[in-house]
Scaffold this active site. Structure first.
Site, mmCIF file in Angstrom:
data_model
loop_
_atom_site.group_PDB
_atom_site.id
_atom_site.type_symbol
_atom_site.label_atom_id
_atom_site.label_comp_id
_atom_site.label_asym_id
_atom_site.label_seq_id
_atom_site.Cartn_x
_atom_site.Cartn_y
_atom_site.Cartn_z
ATOM 1 N N GLU A 134 -3.568 0.160 6.232
ATOM 2 C CA GLU A 134 -2.781 0.122 4.987
ATOM 3 C C GLU A 134 -1.849 1.337 4.996
ATOM 4 O O GLU A 134 -2.170 2.359 5.613
ATOM 5 C CB GLU A 134 -3.742 0.155 3.778
ATOM 6 C CG GLU A 134 -3.130 0.170 2.396
ATOM 7 C CD GLU A 134 -2.115 -0.939 2.137
ATOM 8 O OE1 GLU A 134 -0.918 -0.621 2.112
ATOM 9 O OE2 GLU A 134 -2.515 -2.107 1.967
ATOM 10 N N ASP A 160 1.233 1.926 9.811
ATOM 11 C CA ASP A 160 1.919 0.642 9.905
ATOM 12 C C ASP A 160 1.193 -0.229 10.940
ATOM 13 O O ASP A 160 0.987 0.194 12.087
ATOM 14 C CB ASP A 160 3.359 0.909 10.338
ATOM 15 C CG ASP A 160 4.176 -0.358 10.410
ATOM 16 O OD1 ASP A 160 3.732 -1.326 11.054
ATOM 17 O OD2 ASP A 160 5.265 -0.380 9.823
ATOM 18 N N ASP A 193 3.027 -8.976 1.617
ATOM 19 C CA ASP A 193 4.154 -8.905 0.672
ATOM 20 C C ASP A 193 5.020 -10.159 0.826
ATOM 21 O O ASP A 193 5.496 -10.446 1.927
ATOM 22 C CB ASP A 193 4.989 -7.655 0.948
ATOM 23 C CG ASP A 193 4.227 -6.391 0.572
ATOM 24 O OD1 ASP A 193 3.661 -6.339 -0.533
ATOM 25 O OD2 ASP A 193 4.179 -5.464 1.403
ATOM 26 N N LYS A 210 12.870 -13.454 -2.054
ATOM 27 C CA LYS A 210 14.308 -13.770 -1.968
ATOM 28 C C LYS A 210 14.700 -14.077 -0.518
ATOM 29 O O LYS A 210 14.300 -13.344 0.388
ATOM 30 C CB LYS A 210 15.136 -12.582 -2.458
ATOM 31 C CG LYS A 210 14.993 -12.347 -3.949
ATOM 32 C CD LYS A 210 15.869 -11.200 -4.401
ATOM 33 C CE LYS A 210 15.627 -10.941 -5.875
ATOM 34 N NZ LYS A 210 15.970 -9.604 -6.299
ATOM 35 N N ASP A 248 -0.024 -16.681 -1.911
ATOM 36 C CA ASP A 248 0.243 -17.571 -3.044
ATOM 37 C C ASP A 248 1.743 -17.803 -3.197
ATOM 38 O O ASP A 248 2.203 -18.234 -4.249
ATOM 39 C CB ASP A 248 -0.384 -17.033 -4.341
ATOM 40 C CG ASP A 248 0.150 -15.660 -4.720
ATOM 41 O OD1 ASP A 248 1.127 -15.182 -4.099
ATOM 42 O OD2 ASP A 248 -0.417 -15.059 -5.660
ATOM 43 N N THR A 251 -8.832 -11.073 -4.174
ATOM 44 C CA THR A 251 -8.175 -9.761 -4.075
ATOM 45 C C THR A 251 -7.421 -9.470 -5.372
ATOM 46 O O THR A 251 -7.167 -10.364 -6.178
ATOM 47 C CB THR A 251 -7.180 -9.703 -2.896
ATOM 48 O OG1 THR A 251 -5.995 -10.410 -3.270
ATOM 49 C CG2 THR A 251 -7.760 -10.309 -1.629
ATOM 50 N N LYS A 252 -7.022 -8.209 -5.511
ATOM 51 C CA LYS A 252 -6.295 -7.796 -6.718
ATOM 52 C C LYS A 252 -4.980 -8.569 -6.852
ATOM 53 O O LYS A 252 -4.635 -9.080 -7.914
ATOM 54 C CB LYS A 252 -6.020 -6.289 -6.634
ATOM 55 C CG LYS A 252 -5.416 -5.720 -7.883
ATOM 56 C CD LYS A 252 -5.293 -4.226 -7.761
ATOM 57 C CE LYS A 252 -4.658 -3.648 -9.004
ATOM 58 N NZ LYS A 252 -4.416 -2.215 -8.888
ATOM 59 N N PHE A 253 -4.261 -8.669 -5.747
ATOM 60 C CA PHE A 253 -2.964 -9.361 -5.774
ATOM 61 C C PHE A 253 -3.157 -10.844 -6.107
ATOM 62 O O PHE A 253 -2.395 -11.437 -6.867
ATOM 63 C CB PHE A 253 -2.274 -9.193 -4.415
ATOM 64 C CG PHE A 253 -0.827 -9.567 -4.434
ATOM 65 C CD1 PHE A 253 0.140 -8.671 -4.853
ATOM 66 C CD2 PHE A 253 -0.424 -10.838 -4.045
ATOM 67 C CE1 PHE A 253 1.490 -9.030 -4.874
ATOM 68 C CE2 PHE A 253 0.916 -11.205 -4.069
ATOM 69 C CZ PHE A 253 1.874 -10.294 -4.486
ATOM 70 N N GLU A 254 -4.219 -11.423 -5.562
ATOM 71 C CA GLU A 254 -4.510 -12.839 -5.821
ATOM 72 C C GLU A 254 -4.777 -13.077 -7.311
ATOM 73 O O GLU A 254 -4.301 -14.055 -7.897
ATOM 74 C CB GLU A 254 -5.746 -13.227 -5.002
ATOM 75 C CG GLU A 254 -6.246 -14.629 -5.273
ATOM 76 C CD GLU A 254 -7.405 -14.992 -4.339
ATOM 77 O OE1 GLU A 254 -8.080 -14.072 -3.839
ATOM 78 O OE2 GLU A 254 -7.616 -16.181 -4.123
HETATM 79 C C1 LIG Z 1 1.021 -7.759 -1.716
HETATM 80 S S1 LIG Z 1 0.000 -6.454 -1.198
HETATM 81 C C2 LIG Z 1 -1.589 -7.244 -1.052
HETATM 82 C C3 LIG Z 1 -2.711 -6.261 -0.999
HETATM 83 C C4 LIG Z 1 -4.115 -6.875 -0.896
HETATM 84 N N1 LIG Z 1 -4.309 -7.554 0.368
HETATM 85 C C5 LIG Z 1 -4.365 -7.799 -2.051
HETATM 86 O O1 LIG Z 1 -4.371 -9.012 -1.833
HETATM 87 O O2 LIG Z 1 -4.572 -7.306 -3.176
HETATM 88 C C6 LIG Z 1 0.456 -6.216 0.494
HETATM 89 C C7 LIG Z 1 -0.075 -4.935 1.077
HETATM 90 O O3 LIG Z 1 0.303 -4.849 2.448
HETATM 91 C C8 LIG Z 1 0.602 -3.504 2.749
HETATM 92 N N2 LIG Z 1 1.483 -3.515 3.930
HETATM 93 C C9 LIG Z 1 2.713 -4.047 4.007
HETATM 94 N N3 LIG Z 1 3.219 -3.911 5.248
HETATM 95 C C10 LIG Z 1 2.253 -3.265 5.967
HETATM 96 C C11 LIG Z 1 2.185 -2.828 7.316
HETATM 97 N N4 LIG Z 1 3.211 -3.021 8.171
HETATM 98 N N5 LIG Z 1 1.067 -2.215 7.740
HETATM 99 C C12 LIG Z 1 0.028 -2.006 6.874
HETATM 100 N N6 LIG Z 1 0.040 -2.399 5.583
HETATM 101 C C13 LIG Z 1 1.140 -3.024 5.130
HETATM 102 C C14 LIG Z 1 1.278 -2.985 1.486
HETATM 103 O O4 LIG Z 1 1.220 -1.570 1.390
HETATM 104 C C15 LIG Z 1 0.480 -3.683 0.400
HETATM 105 O O5 LIG Z 1 -0.604 -2.905 -0.053
#
Ligand SMILES: C[S@@+](CC[C@H](N)C(=O)[O-])C[C@H]1O[C@@H](n2cnc3c(N)ncnc32)[C@H](O)[C@@H]1O
Length: 213
Positions: free
Chosen positions: A65, A92, A115, A119, A151, A188-191
């Site tokens: 993360e 990353d 993410d 768009k 989603d 998950t939180k986002f879900e």
């Molecule tokens: C929409 S959030 C979803 C988080 C979690 N999985 C949830 O469902 O609640 C996407 C997560 O991916 C992480 N992220 C995006 N690109 C990444 C990367 N290249 N490497 C590691 N984490 C990444 C972001 O920081 C973010 O916390």
């Protein structure tokens, strides 16, 4: 970031954290044992990752993360649950996979709610692209599984079409479509935010075909 998360990043890093760099990772050294390796990419606040690690103690769990408050949150959960099968990197995922992850070493890769970048002009920022999938395929063991949930309907269709077009992967869902929500994936939180907005969740599950020697 809360003070507790800040403190966790300092006090608990030595216990659960793995510094990113360039040296190849050795999972047996990282965890102090040989066990199936599950990688979660983009774990957010890490609640789902902590739950999976605590309910599956026979496997090793590595989380990647870039969002430091989320990492702090997970470290606090890991301490509270006294997890010994969890390691965390603040890095990353593309860089870690390219530079440090050995080939043919992952039993499971889980990417829950990447993410969505809804768009059209931002679609190129989406994590799940053919080049990224090729990298994952290289790192998965034969039979290793790739599980993605989203989603975002058009991202789900794009992911399904990229994975169905990847010859090294085999769709585990009936009819080569989406998978019913597997029991092992905690919400998950986002879900949960998506549920409140009425979004449908898609689970996508593929396995790496055997390598032909
Ligand atoms: C929409 S959030 C979803 C988080 C979690 N999985 C949830 O469902 O609640 C996407 C997560 O991916 C992480 N992220 C995006 N690109 C990444 C990367 N290249 N490497 C590691 N984490 C990444 C972001 O920081 C973010 O916390």
């Amino acid at each position: 970031m809360t003070r507790a998360q800040q403190r966790a990043l300092t006090a608990l890093w030595q216990r659960f954290g793995v510094d990113a760099g360039v040296a190849p990772l050795d999972p047996t050294v990282l965890f102090g044992r040989h066990a199936p390796l599950v990688l979660e990419i983009g774990f957010g606040d890490g609640e789902a990752l902590a739950t999976m690690a605590s309910t599956d103690p026979m496997a090793n769990y590595l989380g990647l993360e870039v969002h430091r408050p989320g990492i702090g949150h997970l470290l606090l959960r890991a301490e509270a649950l006294a997890l010994t099968n969890l390691r965390v990197m603040c890095a990353d995922a593309v860089e870690v996979l390219e530079r440090q992850m050995p080939d043919d070493c992952l039993d499971q890769v889980r990417i829950f709610f990447p993410d969505p970048w809804p768009k059209a002009r931002h679609h190129k920022r989406r994590l799940i692209q053919p080049s990224f999938v090729a990298l994952l395929v290289q790192k998965l063991k034969s039979g290793g599984q790739l599980h993605i949930a989203t989603d975002c309907e058009d991202y789900a269709r794009s992911i399904l079409s990229i994975l169905n077009a990847t010859s090294e992967l085999n769709n585990r869902a009936p009819g080569h479509g989406f998978m019913p929500h597997p029991m092992h994936r905690p919400p998950t939180k986002f879900e949960q935010r998506g549920w409140r907005l009425g979004y449908a969740v898609r689970d996508i599950l593929f396995a790496r075909r055997d390598r032909i020697e």
